[in-house]
Motif scaffolding. Structure first.
Motif, PDB file in Angstrom:
ATOM      1  N   TYR A 151       0.812  -1.221   0.000  1.00  0.00           N
ATOM      2  CA  TYR A 151       0.000   0.000   0.000  1.00  0.00           C
ATOM      3  C   TYR A 151       0.846   1.271   0.000  1.00  0.00           C
ATOM      4  CZ  TYR A 151      -3.818  -3.229   0.734  1.00  0.00           C
ATOM      5  OH  TYR A 151      -4.711  -4.263   0.569  1.00  0.00           O
ATOM      6  N   ALA A 152       2.155   1.113  -0.012  1.00  0.00           N
ATOM      7  CA  ALA A 152       3.029   2.260  -0.253  1.00  0.00           C
ATOM      8  C   ALA A 152       3.274   2.433  -1.747  1.00  0.00           C
ATOM      9  CB  ALA A 152       4.358   2.075   0.475  1.00  0.00           C
ATOM     10  N   THR A 153       2.631   1.595  -2.559  1.00  0.00           N
ATOM     11  CA  THR A 153       2.705   1.656  -4.018  1.00  0.00           C
ATOM     12  C   THR A 153       1.284   1.678  -4.571  1.00  0.00           C
ATOM     13  OG1 THR A 153       2.547  -0.708  -4.586  1.00  0.00           O
ATOM     14  CG2 THR A 153       4.674   0.094  -3.764  1.00  0.00           C
ATOM     15  N   PRO A 154       1.107   1.997  -5.835  1.00  0.00           N
ATOM     16  CA  PRO A 154      -0.242   1.942  -6.421  1.00  0.00           C
ATOM     17  C   PRO A 154      -0.629   0.547  -6.888  1.00  0.00           C
ATOM     18  CG  PRO A 154       1.300   2.834  -8.013  1.00  0.00           C
ATOM     19  CD  PRO A 154       2.084   2.635  -6.743  1.00  0.00           C
TER      20      PRO A 154
ATOM     21  N   TYR B  54      -0.053   4.720   1.691  1.00  0.00           N
ATOM     22  CA  TYR B  54       0.933   5.203   2.652  1.00  0.00           C
ATOM     23  C   TYR B  54       1.831   6.225   1.963  1.00  0.00           C
ATOM     24  CZ  TYR B  54      -0.402   1.038   5.350  1.00  0.00           C
ATOM     25  OH  TYR B  54      -1.097   0.082   6.037  1.00  0.00           O
ATOM     26  N   ASP B  55       1.555   7.479   2.186  1.00  0.00           N
ATOM     27  CA  ASP B  55       2.295   8.529   1.496  1.00  0.00           C
ATOM     28  C   ASP B  55       3.744   8.617   1.939  1.00  0.00           C
ATOM     29  OD1 ASP B  55       0.073   9.313  -0.011  1.00  0.00           O
ATOM     30  OD2 ASP B  55      -0.655  10.601   1.601  1.00  0.00           O
ATOM     31  N   ASP B  56       4.006   8.315   3.216  1.00  0.00           N
ATOM     32  CA  ASP B  56       5.378   8.492   3.711  1.00  0.00           C
ATOM     33  C   ASP B  56       5.853   7.318   4.563  1.00  0.00           C
ATOM     34  OD1 ASP B  56       3.892   8.830   6.001  1.00  0.00           O
ATOM     35  OD2 ASP B  56       5.006  10.563   6.724  1.00  0.00           O
TER      36      ASP B  56
ATOM     37  N   ASP C  56       1.733  -5.967   4.554  1.00  0.00           N
ATOM     38  CA  ASP C  56       1.061  -4.896   5.294  1.00  0.00           C
ATOM     39  C   ASP C  56       1.094  -5.248   6.772  1.00  0.00           C
ATOM     40  OD1 ASP C  56      -0.183  -2.439   5.545  1.00  0.00           O
ATOM     41  OD2 ASP C  56      -2.212  -3.261   5.366  1.00  0.00           O
ATOM     42  N   ALA C  57       1.085  -4.227   7.608  1.00  0.00           N
ATOM     43  CA  ALA C  57       1.153  -4.446   9.056  1.00  0.00           C
ATOM     44  C   ALA C  57       0.294  -3.374   9.735  1.00  0.00           C
ATOM     45  CB  ALA C  57       2.602  -4.434   9.524  1.00  0.00           C
TER      46      ALA C  57
END
Length: 273
Positions: free
Chosen positions: A99-102, A111-113, A147-148
Motif C-alpha cells: 500500500y506504499a505503491t499503487p 501510505y504517502d510516507d 502490510d502491518a
C-alpha cells in the motif's frame, strides 16, 4: 666595446631577467621566502601529495560520515506508540508494503510516507518465531510482510475507495472501530524461497475473491483453480504462522491476527491518526 657587442649583451640580460621572473612564479623558493626546500616538499603541481593522508577516496575533499536514515513523520508516530519496526526487530523478515505503491486493489498509494512495517511487540515476537519455524523446514526461506500496522486515517480513505468499487466487505469499517491492522495486531504475509522469489499462492496478494479463500482449498484444488504446489505453499505459510500463535481469516490466505478484535480493544491503543 663596439655597438654590436653592446646590443647582444643587453638582449642577453633581458632574456635572463624574463626567464628568472617566469621560473620564480612556480619555483619552491617563491612559495618559501626563507629559501628552504627539501626533496619531497609539496609544490603547486603535486596533487597526490597535497591530498590529506586520511582521505583515500578523493584528493579534493573529505568523504562525509554516514548518517542514520531519517524516519518519516508516520514512522515516528508509530515509534511513539510503542510499536516496533520489523526491519530492526528481525532483519531476516523481508518487507514490501504494497500500500506504499499503487500496485494494490485500490490502485492508489495509501501510505504517502511510510515504507516500514510496524507491529505490536508481542505480534513481532510471534512473527519472528514463525520465521524460525520456516527456517527449520525450509532453510533459506523468508517471510515477507505486505502490510502491518495501519493508521485509522488510511483505513478511512481505503474504506471510502472500497465502498465506491463495491469491495467494502474486505475493508473493516472505521465507524465500527476499524480492524486489527489499526492496532498493529494483524499482519499480511507470504513466503520467499531461497532465491528471494515469492512462492506461488494461486492468487496475488490482496486478490479479493473466492480464489483467495482458505475455507475450501481442497475444492479449489479439485476444480483446478489451485494446483497442488500452490496449495502446498499456502499450507506451509499457514502452518508456521499458526504454530507461532497467529489465527487466520477465511477470505485471505495472507492475513493473520495476533489476537481477536475484542481482545485488541481491551489491551491495546487504536492507531488513531
Amino acid at each position: 666595446m663596439d655597438t654590436k657587442k653592446v646590443t647582444l649583451f643587453i638582449l642577453a640580460a633581458v632574456a635572463v631577467s624574463a626567464l628568472s621572473s617566469c621560473l620564480g612564479r612556480h619555483s619552491p623558493a617563491a612559495e618559501n621566502p626563507a629559501g628552504e626546500y627539501t626533496a619531497g616538499e609539496t609544490t603547486a603541481y603535486d596533487i597526490s601529495a597535497a591530498a590529506s593522508p586520511a582521505d583515500s577516496s578523493s584528493p579534493y575533499e573529505a568523504v562525509p560520515e554516514p548518517t542514520e536514515p531519517v524516519k518519516s513523520p508516520t514512522a515516528l508516530r508509530l515509534d511513539s506508540l510503542g510499536l516496533v519496526d520489523l526491519a530492526d526487530y528481525d532483519p531476516r523478515i523481508a518487507v514490501h508494503l504494497v500500500y506504499a505503491t499503487p500496485d494494490n486493489f485500490v490502485g492508489e498509494v495509501m501510505y504517502d510516507d511510510l515504507t516500514e512495517a510496524y507491529l505490536l511487540p508481542e505480534a513481532a515476537e510471534k512473527l519472528s518465531a514463525a520465521q524460525d519455524y520456516l527456517e527449520e523446514s525450509h532453510p533459506g526461506y523468508r517471510i515477507i510482510v505486505y502490510d502491518a500496522a495501519r493508521p485509522m486515517s488510511v483505513q478511512r480513505r481505503m474504506r471510502r475507495i472500497a465502498e465506491a468499487t463495491g469491495k467494502q466487505l474486505y475493508v473493516a469499517d472505521p465507524a465500527n472501530g476499524g480492524g486489527l491492522h489499526n492496532y498493529g495486531a494483524a499482519v499480511d504475509v507470504s513466503v520467499l524461497d531461497a532465491q528471494g522469489m515469492p512462492l506461488d499462492m494461486g492468487t496475488v496478494y490482496d486478490h479479493l475473491g473466492p480464489e483467495a479463500n482458505i475455507d475450501d482449498e481442497k475444492g479449489l484444488l479439485a476444480r483446478g483453480i489451485l494446483s497442488q504446489e500452490q496449495l502446498d505453499n499456502r499450507l506451509l505459510l499457514c502452518s508456521v504462522m499458526r504454530r507461532a500463535g497467529f489465527t487466520t481469516v477465511t477470505s485471505e490466505w495472507w492475513h493473520f491476527n495476533h489476537v481477536s478484535r475484542p481482545k485488541a480493544r481491551e489491551l491495546y491503543m487504536l492507531i488513531d491518526f
